[in-house]
Design an enzyme around this catalytic site. Structure first.
Site, mmCIF file in Angstrom:
data_model
loop_
_atom_site.group_PDB
_atom_site.id
_atom_site.type_symbol
_atom_site.label_atom_id
_atom_site.label_comp_id
_atom_site.label_asym_id
_atom_site.label_seq_id
_atom_site.Cartn_x
_atom_site.Cartn_y
_atom_site.Cartn_z
ATOM 1 N N SER A 153 0.811 -1.210 0.000
ATOM 2 C CA SER A 153 0.000 0.000 0.000
ATOM 3 C C SER A 153 0.848 1.265 0.000
ATOM 4 C CB SER A 153 -0.931 -0.052 1.211
ATOM 5 O OG SER A 153 -1.748 1.075 1.272
ATOM 6 N N LYS A 181 -0.538 -4.139 -3.372
ATOM 7 C CA LYS A 181 -1.853 -3.572 -3.034
ATOM 8 C C LYS A 181 -1.875 -2.121 -3.492
ATOM 9 C CE LYS A 181 -5.866 -2.867 -1.015
ATOM 10 N NZ LYS A 181 -6.034 -1.439 -1.224
#
Length: 477
Positions: free
Chosen positions: A389, A414
């Site tokens: 992320s 992600k």
């Protein structure tokens, strides 16, 4: 499996950090019940969407902790039963504000307006409209039934990140510390319709938790001021005060527990997520500034992470660091904006941090650095399979702009953006609304980022590789 990053000259300098504990995000924007409210765009590892709503704000502690203030196991059961009953009562009152059908249609509309289908084969406007028509013919006699319908409706999207949040789940996610003692308060109606203030969030090891306050306790008074009839905002205003000063609170432990007077010392409860030190390498000839960033989490004050990493960089520079290592191993992400701001500290003005792409193919936007970099010396970024992320945003921003090399193992992958919306009954929906694309136009999601090296290379090799990258980049532009 862990990868130990080492070479002959530094085999013990940077052992992998311990496996992180589950965390949840902090400090969402305040929401009002009048309109569906965009709370915050977030990303997080798939293994951790609950991670991402990471939280020192914990669920009920285990009996070994809670029993400090209960005379028997039966009182703990009583407290849990009280909370269950209160939740049911709150759901029963919710239809007075909005009908069950309206709640389902509200969730449907949010998906219809915002959802990004990353598979490009599970969702279409036509099929989603048919879903709405099917819902209209469904009997929704209870709020619980409406919530079940929303869950089933979202599950058909085939997106593991888009999901429903019950009112209790949403309140846990939306909490942040305004009290100065590490508690979150919520107004709960009692059996007579009067409001009482309950502790529905606690920062583990925060001042209130350390003093014996537990989730589910009722706050009765602050410094002798009776809180009967007062709002949560009014109570928080009384609780607040200068750091390191003391405040007295009176709490009732559950609906059937004892009342206790507790003195709590106010303090800044956020703990720094940044660890740094100066290392000597090459027999003391090279000074390396090592910075480990555990998470992107701005709990309790704005830009905490960016400020801490900025301080670390300046101090290490002052100590003579000529190279830097940024350790993002096991950093599962968190607040994406923090990752973007940290990446900007290393980039030249005008360089791209990341691209964002929405549902419309033409709706691609770039986020760029606005100022000159704080440091221009070579950087190594340590990554592993749990780098995800916001951490992947930082890693690719530095890598694609020839500011750093990546060392370790392939990252998680992600790159989706979730927004959290509140529904009119206090529940919520988490919806995938976009994705991130690296400066070199790599789609992070599902792919991850391959490192340049599996083990730490020599610094002269790092310098040479980054120099070649910059020259090639200049030719391409």
């Amino acid at each position: 499996m862990r990868v130990f990053l080492c070479n002959s000259s530094s085999s013990s300098l940077f052992p992998p950090p311990p496996t992180p504990t589950a965390r949840r995000p902090q400090k969402p924007l305040l929401a009002t019940p009048q309109n569906p409210s965009f709370i915050r765009s977030l990303t997080g590892a798939a293994l951790s969407f609950n991670l991402l709503f990471f939280s020192p704000l914990s669920p009920l502690p285990p009996p070994s902790i809670a029993s400090d203030f209960t005379s028997s196991g039966s009182q703990l059961e009583c407290r849990e039963e009280d909370q269950r009953i209160e939740e049911e009562r709150r759901l029963e009152r919710a239809p007075e504000l909005v009908t069950n059908e309206e709640i389902v249609k509200e969730a449907w509309q949010i998906v219809n307006d915002s959802f990004l289908d990353t598979d490009r084969n599970r969702w279409s406007p036509e099929a989603w409209l048919q879903k709405k028509e099917d819902i209209i013919g469904t009997s929704l006699q209870t709020r619980s039934k409406a919530h079940d319908v929303i869950r089933r409706m979202l599950s058909t999207l085939g997106d593991p990140y888009t999901r429903f949040l019950s009112p209790s789940e949403f309140s846990k996610m939306a909490r942040y510390d305004m009290s100065g003692i590490g508690v979150n308060l919520r107004e709960i109606p009692d059996e007579n319709g009067e409001v009482k203030l309950k502790v529905l969030g606690l920062i583990l090891d925060g001042p209130a938790h350390a003093a014996g306050v537990r989730q589910g306790d009722e706050l009765l008074s602050v410094n002798g001021v009776n809180l009967k009839g007062k709002s949560a905002f009014e109570a928080l205003s009384i609780l607040q005060g200068p750091s390191d000063t003391s405040v007295n609170i009176m709490v009732k432990h559950g609906n059937c527990g004892p009342i206790q007077s507790v003195d709590v010392q106010r303090q800044l409860v956020a703990k720094t997520p940044v660890f740094y030190r100066l290392e000597q390498m090459d027999n003391g000839k090279t000074s390396v500034g090592y910075m480990r960033l555990k998470e992107f989490n701005a709990l309790a004050r704005k830009d905490l992470v960016t400020g801490e990493i900025l301080t670390a960089m300046k101090r290490l520079q002052g100590m003579g660091a000529s190279f830097f290592i940024l350790d993002l191993r096991d950093n599962l992400g968190g607040l994406v904006q923090e990752g973007i701001e940290i990446a900007k500290l290393f980039l030249n003005e005008g360089e791209t941090v990341i691209y964002t792409a929405g549902r419309e193919t033409l709706n691609v936007k770039s986020i760029v650095a606005e100022t000159e970099p704080l440091i221009t010396t070579p950087v190594i970024v340590l990554v592993n399979k749990n780098t995800a992320s916001a951490s992947e945003i930082v890693a690719t921003a530095l890598h694609d702009n020839c500011r750093a090399i990546l060392v370790g193992e392939k990252t998680y992958g992600k790159g989706l953006i979730q927004s959290v919306f509140e529904l009119h009954d206090g529940s919520g929906v988490v919806v995938t609304v976009g994705k991130y694309v690296t400066p070199n136009h790599l789609d992070i999601n599902g792919n991850g980022i391959d490192p340049d090296y599996k083990k730490l290379p020599a610094w002269n090799e790092v310098v040479e590789r980054l120099s070649k990258c910059q020259k090639q980049q200049s030719k391409d532009t």
